[in-house]
Design a protein around this motif. Structure first.
Motif, PDB file in Angstrom:
ATOM      1  N   MET A  91       0.782  -1.190   0.069  1.00  0.00           N
ATOM      2  CA  MET A  91      -0.027   0.049   0.180  1.00  0.00           C
ATOM      3  C   MET A  91       0.848   1.335  -0.016  1.00  0.00           C
ATOM      4  SD  MET A  91      -3.040  -0.831   2.802  1.00  0.00           S
ATOM      5  CE  MET A  91      -4.432  -1.745   2.273  1.00  0.00           C
ATOM      6  N   SER A  92       1.903   1.237   0.919  1.00  0.00           N
ATOM      7  CA  SER A  92       2.676   2.330   0.808  1.00  0.00           C
ATOM      8  C   SER A  92       3.560   2.582  -0.431  1.00  0.00           C
ATOM      9  CB  SER A  92       4.080   2.212   1.876  1.00  0.00           C
ATOM     10  OG  SER A  92       5.048   3.169   1.952  1.00  0.00           O
ATOM     11  N   HIS A  93       3.977   1.676  -1.090  1.00  0.00           N
ATOM     12  CA  HIS A  93       4.541   1.778  -2.543  1.00  0.00           C
ATOM     13  C   HIS A  93       3.633   2.315  -3.549  1.00  0.00           C
ATOM     14  CE1 HIS A  93       6.686   0.461  -6.125  1.00  0.00           C
ATOM     15  NE2 HIS A  93       7.435   0.118  -5.586  1.00  0.00           N
ATOM     16  N   LEU A  94       2.350   1.808  -3.497  1.00  0.00           N
ATOM     17  CA  LEU A  94       1.308   2.413  -4.500  1.00  0.00           C
ATOM     18  C   LEU A  94       0.875   3.890  -4.017  1.00  0.00           C
ATOM     19  CD1 LEU A  94      -0.898   1.531  -6.412  1.00  0.00           C
ATOM     20  CD2 LEU A  94      -2.542   1.206  -4.510  1.00  0.00           C
ATOM     21  N   ALA A  95       0.869   4.126  -2.742  1.00  0.00           N
ATOM     22  CA  ALA A  95       0.608   5.368  -2.239  1.00  0.00           C
ATOM     23  C   ALA A  95       1.894   6.403  -2.856  1.00  0.00           C
ATOM     24  CB  ALA A  95       0.201   5.627  -1.181  1.00  0.00           C
ATOM     25  N   THR A  96       2.869   6.136  -2.612  1.00  0.00           N
ATOM     26  CA  THR A  96       4.251   7.024  -2.997  1.00  0.00           C
ATOM     27  C   THR A  96       4.116   7.204  -4.469  1.00  0.00           C
ATOM     28  OG1 THR A  96       5.191   6.565  -0.828  1.00  0.00           O
ATOM     29  CG2 THR A  96       6.491   7.153  -2.817  1.00  0.00           C
ATOM     30  N   SER A  97       4.154   5.867  -4.998  1.00  0.00           N
ATOM     31  CA  SER A  97       4.242   6.025  -6.757  1.00  0.00           C
ATOM     32  C   SER A  97       3.119   6.844  -7.462  1.00  0.00           C
ATOM     33  CB  SER A  97       4.030   4.386  -7.045  1.00  0.00           C
ATOM     34  OG  SER A  97       5.205   3.859  -6.659  1.00  0.00           O
ATOM     35  N   LEU A  98       1.828   6.981  -6.765  1.00  0.00           N
ATOM     36  CA  LEU A  98       0.729   7.748  -7.495  1.00  0.00           C
ATOM     37  C   LEU A  98       0.862   9.139  -6.720  1.00  0.00           C
ATOM     38  CD1 LEU A  98      -1.945   4.984  -7.621  1.00  0.00           C
ATOM     39  CD2 LEU A  98      -0.313   5.687  -9.503  1.00  0.00           C
ATOM     40  N   GLY A  99       2.019   9.528  -6.460  1.00  0.00           N
ATOM     41  CA  GLY A  99       1.916  11.089  -5.854  1.00  0.00           C
ATOM     42  C   GLY A  99       1.431  11.454  -4.709  1.00  0.00           C
ATOM     43  N   ASN A 100       1.487  10.298  -3.452  1.00  0.00           N
ATOM     44  CA  ASN A 100       0.734  10.640  -2.199  1.00  0.00           C
ATOM     45  C   ASN A 100       2.024  10.141  -1.247  1.00  0.00           C
ATOM     46  OD1 ASN A 100      -2.202  11.409  -2.628  1.00  0.00           O
ATOM     47  ND2 ASN A 100      -1.774   9.723  -4.071  1.00  0.00           N
ATOM     48  N   PRO A 101       3.255  10.576  -1.286  1.00  0.00           N
ATOM     49  CA  PRO A 101       4.259   9.994  -0.462  1.00  0.00           C
ATOM     50  C   PRO A 101       4.043  10.074   1.036  1.00  0.00           C
ATOM     51  CG  PRO A 101       4.913  12.152  -1.599  1.00  0.00           C
ATOM     52  CD  PRO A 101       3.732  12.077  -1.998  1.00  0.00           C
ATOM     53  N   ALA A 102       3.312  11.499   1.435  1.00  0.00           N
ATOM     54  CA  ALA A 102       2.991  11.544   2.985  1.00  0.00           C
ATOM     55  C   ALA A 102       2.324  10.181   3.312  1.00  0.00           C
ATOM     56  CB  ALA A 102       2.409  12.801   3.282  1.00  0.00           C
ATOM     57  N   GLU A 103       1.306   9.831   2.691  1.00  0.00           N
ATOM     58  CA  GLU A 103       0.283   8.709   2.957  1.00  0.00           C
ATOM     59  C   GLU A 103       1.055   7.593   2.839  1.00  0.00           C
ATOM     60  OE1 GLU A 103      -2.913   6.750   4.562  1.00  0.00           O
ATOM     61  OE2 GLU A 103      -2.571   8.892   4.382  1.00  0.00           O
ATOM     62  N   GLY A 104       2.232   7.468   1.854  1.00  0.00           N
ATOM     63  CA  GLY A 104       3.015   6.535   1.742  1.00  0.00           C
ATOM     64  C   GLY A 104       4.007   6.268   3.248  1.00  0.00           C
ATOM     65  N   VAL A 105       4.413   7.117   3.537  1.00  0.00           N
ATOM     66  CA  VAL A 105       5.270   7.128   4.853  1.00  0.00           C
ATOM     67  C   VAL A 105       4.566   6.719   6.073  1.00  0.00           C
ATOM     68  CG1 VAL A 105       6.362   8.530   6.307  1.00  0.00           C
ATOM     69  CG2 VAL A 105       6.931   8.758   4.032  1.00  0.00           C
ATOM     70  N   SER A 106       2.968   7.045   5.928  1.00  0.00           N
ATOM     71  CA  SER A 106       2.305   6.727   7.311  1.00  0.00           C
ATOM     72  C   SER A 106       1.976   5.278   7.153  1.00  0.00           C
ATOM     73  CB  SER A 106       0.972   7.779   7.156  1.00  0.00           C
ATOM     74  OG  SER A 106       0.233   7.198   8.107  1.00  0.00           O
ATOM     75  N   LEU A 107       1.775   4.651   5.946  1.00  0.00           N
ATOM     76  CA  LEU A 107       1.499   3.467   5.795  1.00  0.00           C
ATOM     77  C   LEU A 107       2.740   2.284   5.994  1.00  0.00           C
ATOM     78  CD1 LEU A 107      -0.591   3.737   2.514  1.00  0.00           C
ATOM     79  CD2 LEU A 107      -1.539   2.560   4.409  1.00  0.00           C
ATOM     80  N   ALA A 108       3.761   2.818   5.566  1.00  0.00           N
ATOM     81  CA  ALA A 108       5.181   2.326   6.061  1.00  0.00           C
ATOM     82  C   ALA A 108       5.426   2.296   7.418  1.00  0.00           C
ATOM     83  CB  ALA A 108       6.395   2.921   5.238  1.00  0.00           C
ATOM     84  N   ARG A 109       5.063   3.373   7.986  1.00  0.00           N
ATOM     85  CA  ARG A 109       5.218   3.547   9.703  1.00  0.00           C
ATOM     86  C   ARG A 109       4.308   2.542  10.321  1.00  0.00           C
ATOM     87  NH1 ARG A 109       5.154   9.416  11.587  1.00  0.00           N
ATOM     88  NH2 ARG A 109       5.759   8.400  13.520  1.00  0.00           N
ATOM     89  N   ALA A 110       3.091   2.399   9.733  1.00  0.00           N
ATOM     90  CA  ALA A 110       2.225   1.383  10.413  1.00  0.00           C
ATOM     91  C   ALA A 110       2.614  -0.132  10.360  1.00  0.00           C
ATOM     92  CB  ALA A 110       0.657   1.514   9.718  1.00  0.00           C
ATOM     93  N   GLY A 111       3.297  -0.292   8.898  1.00  0.00           N
ATOM     94  CA  GLY A 111       3.753  -1.545   8.773  1.00  0.00           C
ATOM     95  C   GLY A 111       5.043  -1.877   9.613  1.00  0.00           C
TER      96      GLY A 111
END
Length: 461
Positions: free
Chosen positions: A267-287
């Motif tokens: 999910m983090s990879h998807l969010a960051t790649s689609l222009g939402n890196p802040a959400e990507g970081v948040s998902l990675a931190r949850a992981g």
């Protein structure tokens, strides 16, 4: 919810949300174009376009989705096209339901079966499944609540021996091998068909013994996550998001924290790649919070790498570097694949090299990006998708050092690598490089490359 509006009437609902966002018409148009481009849709809206929308014109095709997504990004809350005064579009209910992390796992199984069935038939689904970054917030929150509440979940779950889960595991291994060799596009339909017509009904059986049910849920979660990755690979980003959300819910039922962390990494990879890196970081931190208690250093390594990718996209050099360092420490802490969960045994130092190359590329650190991308190319001779991506990163690293001939040569090799591989992620990596060639388009070598690349990459924006 926006009120009904007749065609041609001033769109006051849209005007109110734009005012609330505090952005100019030009800024909104640019954001809409950026979000559309991330989903391989070319739009050329400008501030005059926004004025026409406010005057009552409804833009064509998927534009209302992208306008809603842009304003949702500005405001940090979900917004639907109908909230902006645009006509409500007919959607199959499953498209909306699949964005929800349901408490009732039976509903999750029903949603997966219907989503898969509709996906396979392709009847009117693809045009109605936008990627919605804000929809990832609630699944993340629900997962973390489960993590806090379920102290009985195994820290390092193993794949069951015997029973239906063993059969599913064999299918997973076969699909993974096909995905790695030929890309997600070549195997996606088979995975979705198996998931929706075989696996979901298997879990819906009431007479399934309790000791078989939990590992089967875990296997189903992995299969749904794989469907998500393969959808990502075919640029079906809205479908990828929905399969991953449902996979996370199944994973909670199976209780496997290692796999849960890996789904959050996706999910983090998807969010960051689609222009939402802040959400990507948040998902990675949850992981990371999940993986710290899972006993899987390799799983933790991947999540730190995903956090680094997000921080790099945000331009946060300090945090990106710290995350890469943490990833390296986790890798060093692993006692090897045999001591790890089957879900992360594919991870190794070559994986980290490839991800670190992308981080350094995005930070503009060309020398380490070149070194790591070269190492990834050499190490992944049998994985053509990874080869193509790493060669594209290598091309950018050369370009960042004003080594144009070497850059184009590396990109041409990446283009050749894509023959027979159905992977939109690889294509996007090359498109990223091509966009960076813009200042050099007067050079004959660049014109030749763009002409050769057009059948695979499409026309340049």
């Amino acid at each position: 919810m926006g009120s009904a509006r007749k065609a041609g009437e001033t769109n006051t609902a849209l005007g109110a949300v734009i005012l609330e966002a505090g952005r100019s018409h030009a800024a909104l148009a640019r954001k809409v174009n950026e979000l559309a481009a991330l989903q391989s849709v070319i739009t050329r809206y400008d501030k005059a376009s926004v004025t026409r929308w406010l005057q009552g014109m409804t833009p064509r095709d998927r534009a209302p989705e992208f306008i809603a997504a842009a304003l949702a990004d500005f405001l940090g809350r979900p917004i639907a096209p109908v909230d902006l005064g645009f006509p409500e579009q007919q959607q199959r209910p499953v498209v909306a339901r699949a964005l929800t992390y349901c408490e009732d796992v039976g509903e999750t199984l029903h949603t997966l079966a219907e989503l898969g069935s509709t996906d396979i038939s392709r009847r009117s689904l693809l045009g109605a499944t936008p990627f919605v970054a804000t929809a990832l917030m609630d699944p993340q929150r629900q997962w973390l609540l489960w993590l806090l509440e379920d102290d009985q979940a195994p820290r390092l779950a193993a794949v069951a021996d015997g029973g239906p889960a063993e059969q599913v595991q064999a299918m997973i291994e076969m699909f993974d091998e096909m995905d790695n060799r030929f890309g997600g596009g070549g195997v996606r339909a088979s995975i979705v068909h198996y998931l929706s017509t075989q696996l979901a009904p298997m879990l819906q059986q009431r007479n399934l013994p309790a000791h078989q049910r939990r590992p089967l849920y875990t296997a189903a979660a992995k299969m749904a996550a794989t469907a998500g990755w393969c959808s990502y690979d075919t640029a079906d980003y809205g479908l990828a998001e929905r399969y991953m959300i449902q996979a996370l819910r199944l994973c909670a039922e199976g209780g496997d924290r290692v796999l849960g962390g890996q789904i959050l990494a996706g999910m983090s990879h998807l969010a960051t790649s689609l222009g939402n890196p802040a959400e990507g970081v948040s998902l990675a931190r949850a992981g990371i919070a999940t993986a710290k208690s899972s006993g899987s250093p390799l799983g933790l390594m991947r999540l730190h790498a995903m956090a680094a990718r997000g921080y790099a996209a945000l331009g946060n050099t300090r945090q990106a570097t710290a995350s890469l360092h943490a990833a390296g420490k986790s890798l060093d802490a692993s006692r090897g694949p045999v001591e790890e969960s089957p879900w992360v045994r594919f991870l190794d130092h070559h994986y980290l090299e490839a991800e670190a190359a992308l981080v350094h590329r995005d930070l503009g650190e060309a020398t380490p990006a070149e070194r790591l991308a070269n190492a990834s190319v050499e190490a992944n001779s049998d994985r053509r998708r990874r080869q193509a991506i790493s060669r594209s990163v290598l091309a950018t690293a050369y370009l960042q050092q004003d080594r144009l001939d070497e850059a184009v040569d590396a990109a041409t090799n990446a283009l050749d690598q894509l023959s027979g591989v159905h992977s939109e992620r690889s294509v996007q990596a090359l498109r990223d490089f091509r966009a960076r060639l813009a200042p050099h388009r007067g050079e004959p070598i660049v014109r030749d490359f763009e002409l050769r690349a057009r059948p695979v990459l499409g026309a340049a924006a």
